[in-house]
Design a protein around this motif. Structure first.
Motif, PDB file in Angstrom:
ATOM      1  N   ARG B  95       0.809  -1.201   0.000  1.00  0.00           N
ATOM      2  CA  ARG B  95       0.000   0.000   0.000  1.00  0.00           C
ATOM      3  C   ARG B  95       0.860   1.277   0.000  1.00  0.00           C
ATOM      4  O   ARG B  95       0.736   2.137  -0.868  1.00  0.00           O
ATOM      5  CB  ARG B  95      -0.893  -0.032   1.244  1.00  0.00           C
ATOM      6  N   LEU B  98       3.133   1.753  -3.081  1.00  0.00           N
ATOM      7  CA  LEU B  98       2.380   2.243  -4.228  1.00  0.00           C
ATOM      8  C   LEU B  98       2.044   3.721  -4.075  1.00  0.00           C
ATOM      9  O   LEU B  98       2.195   4.512  -5.009  1.00  0.00           O
ATOM     10  CB  LEU B  98       1.088   1.439  -4.363  1.00  0.00           C
ATOM     11  N   GLU B  99       1.576   4.063  -2.899  1.00  0.00           N
ATOM     12  CA  GLU B  99       1.197   5.447  -2.653  1.00  0.00           C
ATOM     13  C   GLU B  99       2.349   6.394  -2.921  1.00  0.00           C
ATOM     14  O   GLU B  99       2.156   7.513  -3.373  1.00  0.00           O
ATOM     15  CB  GLU B  99       0.740   5.630  -1.194  1.00  0.00           C
ATOM     16  N   GLY B 101       4.673   5.967  -5.022  1.00  0.00           N
ATOM     17  CA  GLY B 101       5.160   5.920  -6.392  1.00  0.00           C
ATOM     18  C   GLY B 101       6.223   4.879  -6.677  1.00  0.00           C
ATOM     19  O   GLY B 101       6.904   4.946  -7.695  1.00  0.00           O
TER      20      GLY B 101
END
Lengths: 349, 349
Positions: B95, B98-99, B101
């Motif tokens: 999570r 991904l957040e 980048g």
DNA sequence: CTGTTAGCGCTTTCAT
DNA sequence: ATGAAAGCGCTAACAG
């Protein structure tokens, strides 16, 4: 310990090798790619090869991928992963994907996960070349059709002719029933998963097939549907027991859709004072490591989920590389019944 | 349905936008990167922004990464993943990664997995910028030191001052004991995991702390070590019971290192005809979904493993981006005790 | 202030 | 049979 270790030693590039070998980078590239149409002085080739090893050359995947305009990566969409089957699928898929020079990106399509956008981005930003889909009822963001990229369904069925790989739940369930029948059971109940899902329906079909093959009659009163949760399983089993008490002959064995369901059944039986396996046998139709932790440990049908993951990945990669959909592969047979302690001979009447 | 859908519609590039907007690609890049030192006609900026949206522009991560000479990816090394804690860690880490980048590559350091080279390649070829390590006793190929890249240990301890994130097993275990003491238990046994591991030792410390805080005496005869398997747990518990019969006062509650161990304990107790929780309470020191499937469902200490994964990833990314090791963060507190049915008041003597 | 240019590391025409 | 050069899409110097 004598060498200086630079903090982040720049990786050797083709140019590095080329310079030292006194050839062009393109030549090095060709040698390393082992181009068959290349006719180079063996001595030069050897020098380049040696240099590559010496400098620990590893191609820069991003440069390669940029120029090839390909990502060399595939995505895997999984729902909640409490389920050990998924971890096995992941391992199998991961393995093959790596072996074939790709990489695997895992996206959780958790339904109570608010921003699926995050995962849509995972797929979009990485431009995965294909998708392994272990879930169906998922947000549209995961619709491979939307990206018009190859995909294969893993143990899922949408009723179409999607490319897919499956495990043979039908045969597995049939064999489970046969096993029970072999133990002398003649009235076998079935606490099924939701029949709305393909996996639920195919297991029911297997159940009937097993009954038929064993020369037993199918009694609809003996199958009850529940979701895969433990609580639901308890009330389902309770219902079964009550119906039995209302005059119907009580079953001597019960198949559980999965281990969680078998846990509920065990609990219900315990509460009702029915001994397992002496008075009733319990069998789970889908084995996980949890089956070993229950009391008694539950006999269960094992499936080759790692192989399933492997098959799925191979399938997908073939589609990507050959651009065609391989022939529909037949379902993988089960791994046999893992006999633990929850099934025994039918009690003599 | 009226538009033609090209098979693999080439993605819009900066150049596409630039051309249509009548500006240079570098200008588009700057606008999209939102460079503060950029002073452009608002009208032009808007046009570019609109175009980007219209063309569904997404930066090509590989091109970007090639030029930045960074991979924007981190690796996560996990051992066998039968353990639900790992899946939670993975989700949390995924999570955050991904957040921010990046992307996450998962490597299974399964010990009975012959070619770890495969995973070494996963790391090398993708040039991950850092490693999340949830395992210690792993092949040298996973030694982050070898690649001299940042890493953070997740719930592991090597005795050094490695960057790490932890869950507060000590407080959790202490509180579990306190909970049991609150129920009136005065003799509490402990079937521990291997004390060779840090996680085993810290839980034992918590156990003692809880006892002390409850004014109870620590009795070494009441703690027995086993590995985390169910079988070992059974013999450990059997030993405990036998010792008790040999004249020692029998414990009225037992803490299990984890759920698998509690399963073994439950089985042993069942066989010995000891009712849970009426005659003996059982508590698992590490909750998983499996606790719910046992009979009775086992009360257990819950830990925020998803948060742990998040913390680990944040930590690592901070190290990567700031080049410094953030201050050692304090262990994450537990999520409380999930009360199920396996603990009750101490039987009156 | 914005556009032109160079270059990340690789493969692949196209010349020689 | 090999080398030179172009270009994948992007960002960052450097110009203008």
């Amino acid at each position: 310990m004598s060498r200086d270790q630079h903090p982040a030693p720049r990786r050797a590039t083709l140019a590095d090798i080329a310079r030292r070998a006194g050839v062009a980078t393109s030549t090095v590239s060709r040698i390393l790619l082992d181009e068959k149409t290349l006719n180079i002085r063996p001595e030069t080739r050897q020098r380049v090869l040696d240099l590559a090893r010496e400098l620990a050359y590893r191609p820069n995947t991003r440069a390669r991928s940029l120029q090839a305009r390909r990502s060399f990566s595939v995505g895997l969409v999984v729902p909640e992963i409490d389920n050990p089957a998924f971890t096995a699928i992941i391992q199998g898929a991961q393995r093959v994907v790596l072996e074939r020079g790709y990489s695997l990106l895992i996206a959780y399509a958790d339904k109570d996960f608010p921003d699926q956008d995050l995962y849509a981005r995972l797929v979009e930003d990485n431009q995965v070349e294909g998708l392994l889909v272990t879930t169906i009822q998922t947000a549209p963001v995961f619709d491979p059709v939307r990206w018009s990229i190859p995909y294969v369904l893993v143990n899922r069925e949408r009723g179409g002719d999607d490319p897919k790989v499956m495990v043979d739940y039908q045969a597995g369930t049939r064999d489970a029933v046969l096993y029970l029948a072999g133990l002398g059971h003649r009235r076998i109940a079935y606490v099924s998963g939701p029949l709305a899902h393909y996996t639920g329906r195919t297991r029911l079909a297997g159940f009937k097939a097993g009954l038929a093959q064993a020369g037993l009659e199918f009694d609809p009163a003996l199958v009850v549907e529940c979701d895969y949760g433990r609580m639901q399983a308890e009330s389902a089993m309770t219902g079964l027991l009550q119906a039995a008490q209302a005059g119907w002959p009580i079953p001597t064995a019960v198949c559980a859709a999965n281990v969680a369901v078998s846990a509920g059944i065990l609990a219900t039986l315990g509460r009702a004072g029915i001994a397992v396996p002496r008075q009733m046998s319990v069998l789970a139709l889908l084995d996980t490591f949890v089956a070993d932790m229950l009391t008694p440990p539950v006999t269960a049908v094992s499936y080759p989920f790692i192989d399933l993951g492997r098959a799925a990945a191979s399938h997908l990669l073939d589609m990507i590389e050959q651009g065609v959909q391989p022939a529909q592969s037949r379902p993988l047979p089960h791994n046999g019944i893992t006999v633990r302690a929850s099934c025994g001979p039918a009690p003599s009447v």
